[in-house]
Design an enzyme around this catalytic site. Structure first.
Site, PDB file in Angstrom:
ATOM      1  N   SER A  65       0.787  -1.245   0.000  1.00  0.00           N
ATOM      2  CA  SER A  65       0.000   0.000   0.000  1.00  0.00           C
ATOM      3  C   SER A  65       0.814   1.289   0.000  1.00  0.00           C
ATOM      4  O   SER A  65       0.222   2.360  -0.090  1.00  0.00           O
ATOM      5  CB  SER A  65      -0.954   0.010   1.200  1.00  0.00           C
ATOM      6  OG  SER A  65      -2.072  -0.803   0.928  1.00  0.00           O
ATOM      7  N   LYS A  68       0.149   3.811  -2.656  1.00  0.00           N
ATOM      8  CA  LYS A  68      -0.841   4.893  -2.570  1.00  0.00           C
ATOM      9  C   LYS A  68      -0.202   6.266  -2.408  1.00  0.00           C
ATOM     10  O   LYS A  68      -0.871   7.289  -2.584  1.00  0.00           O
ATOM     11  CB  LYS A  68      -1.823   4.604  -1.435  1.00  0.00           C
ATOM     12  CG  LYS A  68      -2.657   3.337  -1.661  1.00  0.00           C
ATOM     13  CD  LYS A  68      -3.658   3.115  -0.541  1.00  0.00           C
ATOM     14  CE  LYS A  68      -4.558   1.912  -0.839  1.00  0.00           C
ATOM     15  NZ  LYS A  68      -4.024   0.660  -0.311  1.00  0.00           N
ATOM     16  N   SER A 120      -6.037   3.940   3.935  1.00  0.00           N
ATOM     17  CA  SER A 120      -5.528   2.966   2.965  1.00  0.00           C
ATOM     18  C   SER A 120      -6.648   2.244   2.221  1.00  0.00           C
ATOM     19  O   SER A 120      -6.570   1.041   1.938  1.00  0.00           O
ATOM     20  CB  SER A 120      -4.627   1.937   3.659  1.00  0.00           C
ATOM     21  OG  SER A 120      -3.783   1.301   2.723  1.00  0.00           O
ATOM     22  N   LYS A 226       3.167   6.604   5.022  1.00  0.00           N
ATOM     23  CA  LYS A 226       2.251   5.518   4.633  1.00  0.00           C
ATOM     24  C   LYS A 226       2.874   4.162   4.935  1.00  0.00           C
ATOM     25  O   LYS A 226       4.076   3.961   4.742  1.00  0.00           O
ATOM     26  CB  LYS A 226       1.944   5.615   3.134  1.00  0.00           C
ATOM     27  CG  LYS A 226       0.841   4.683   2.653  1.00  0.00           C
ATOM     28  CD  LYS A 226      -0.519   5.177   3.059  1.00  0.00           C
ATOM     29  CE  LYS A 226      -1.603   4.154   2.742  1.00  0.00           C
ATOM     30  NZ  LYS A 226      -1.531   2.946   3.616  1.00  0.00           N
TER      31      LYS A 226
END
Length: 410
Positions: A65, A68, A120, A226
């Site tokens: 993720s 992202k 997320s 993140k």
């Protein structure tokens, strides 16, 4: 003669190889010996981009993720935040972490970006991609081109907007640090990844988003960014923090657990703040001089177009000089960075010999010192001399043999 030639050849080889080995040792000297869990990791200064620590930084791995980060900055910089996005069935039933969008629900692009970066949401990622590019695949291709153009990354390929596993979806710790550094220069992106809590009023889910990045709550000065996980990628994390005038970005990839990933990033950030600081070297408009090539000439004049910064070991005064390439070189210990300068004086005609900084710049670029060229020329000259002596001896022997034959005939 042969012994002298052999000895001289050995001296030339030793001189040549000694200097090369010293340069190599300097380039590969480790900056720190941190014990990290991730397979790949890197620490950089967010302002200058200088690398402060790295471990297998260019190994291609699955990002999960942290993809992202790229999705978010691409959407922020290329989409209209007030656009109304209609959620498709594909987005509604996307796999993995979701913000529970409803099929047909209408949401602003801005709200989806918060759901993407804070919670997320894979469904938010798909809704953004379909709204901007029609399909996830087309969005990923456009995003990859955009990120490469903006950051110069070379080992990254995105096939989707969320980071769910695909064998062709990969990046490196070094590339992710560059992408994160670029993204953090955008105020909207910075605000989103630094937001801890946000009310969420959706068609199927009314709750409060809590940022999945634990650094925001647990690490002093954290500013983002993140985390991620899939079975294939394992745990990935991109973290940033700022203390004083210094902001750092740390990346770890393929850690065995979430705790290990956070330990890696915290250890790198601690190391960075304990040992380095970001200093302003000059302000925009400041002039710099470079010594003239020959006596009697005025020095070359240059000006900095922007405020210039460098990362230095704490308490170290950086060495600043103008190079032969019209750049400002800033060196502090093992750290170095260069910036282009704007020339004020017109360039001079090229001279046969460089002086001062020019010679230093050539040497630093790997040019061979004159003394070694002299030894090489001397060795070649001795070779030619030996060949000439050998030919002369052969001719003399032939003349002697001809005279002996003539005496026998008479």
């Amino acid at each position: 003669m042969r012994a002298l030639l052999t000895n001289l050849l050995v001296v030339v080889i030793l001189l040549w190889s000694h200097e090369a080995s010293v340069a190599f040792a300097e380039e590969t000297q480790p900056m720190a010996s941190l014990s990290l869990n991730g397979v790949s990791a890197i620490l950089i200064d967010a302002k200058t981009g200088q690398v402060l620590y790295e471990k297998n930084p260019d190994e291609q791995l699955y990002p999960a993720s942290i993809t992202k980060i790229a999705t978010g900055i691409y959407a922020i910089e290329n989409g209209n935040p007030d656009d109304i996005v209609t959620v498709s069935k594909n987005a509604r039933y996307e796999d993995g972490t979701r913000v529970y969008l409803g099929e047909g629900e209408q949401v602003t692009l801005r709200k989806l970006e918060y759901g993407l970066l804070m919670h997320s949401g894979n469904d938010a990622a798909t809704a953004i991609a379909e709204h901007m590019s029609g399909t996830r695949e087309q969005f990923a291709a456009e995003m990859t081109r955009y990120i490469k153009e903006k950051t110069g990354v070379q080992h990254t390929n995105f096939t989707n907007p969320h980071g769910l596993h695909d064998d062709s979806h990969y990046t490196t710790a070094s590339d992710m640090a560059k992408i994160a550094r670029y993204a953090m220069q955008n105020p909207t992106f910075r605000e989103m990844v630094a937001t801890n809590r946000l009310p969420w009023d959706g068609a199927e889910w009314k709750s409060e988003l809590i940022n999945h990045n634990k650094l925001i709550r647990d690490y002093e000065g954290a500013t983002g960014i993140k985390n991620g996980f899939t079975d294939q990628a394992m745990h990935t994390l991109v973290g940033s923090a700022k203390r004083g005038d210094t902001e750092l970005i740390a990346v770890t990839m393929k850690a065995a657990s979430s705790n290990m990933a956070y330990q890696d990033v915290a250890a790198m950030l601690d190391f960075g703040f304990e040992n380095f600081e970001t200093v302003q070297v000059t302000k925009a408009g400041e002039e710099f001089l470079r010594a003239a090539d020959t006596q009697g000439e005025a020095p070359d004049r240059f000006v900095a177009k922007d405020d210039l910064f460098a990362t230095v070991p704490i308490g170290t005064e950086p060495e600043v000089k103008v190079t032969a390439r019209d750049e400002l070189s800033i060196t502090a210990g093992s750290l170095a960075i260069t910036y282009p300068l704007e020339r004020i004086t017109p360039p001079k005609k090229a001279s046969l010999s460089a002086s001062g900084d020019g010679q230093a710049e050539q040497a630093s670029a790997g040019d061979v010192p004159v003394s070694r060229y002299f030894l090489l020329v001397a060795w070649l000259a001795l070779n030619l001399f030996l060949i000439a002596v050998t030919i002369a001896r052969a001719r003399k022997q032939r003349r002697i043999r001809r005279r002996e034959l003539q005496r026998k005939v008479w």
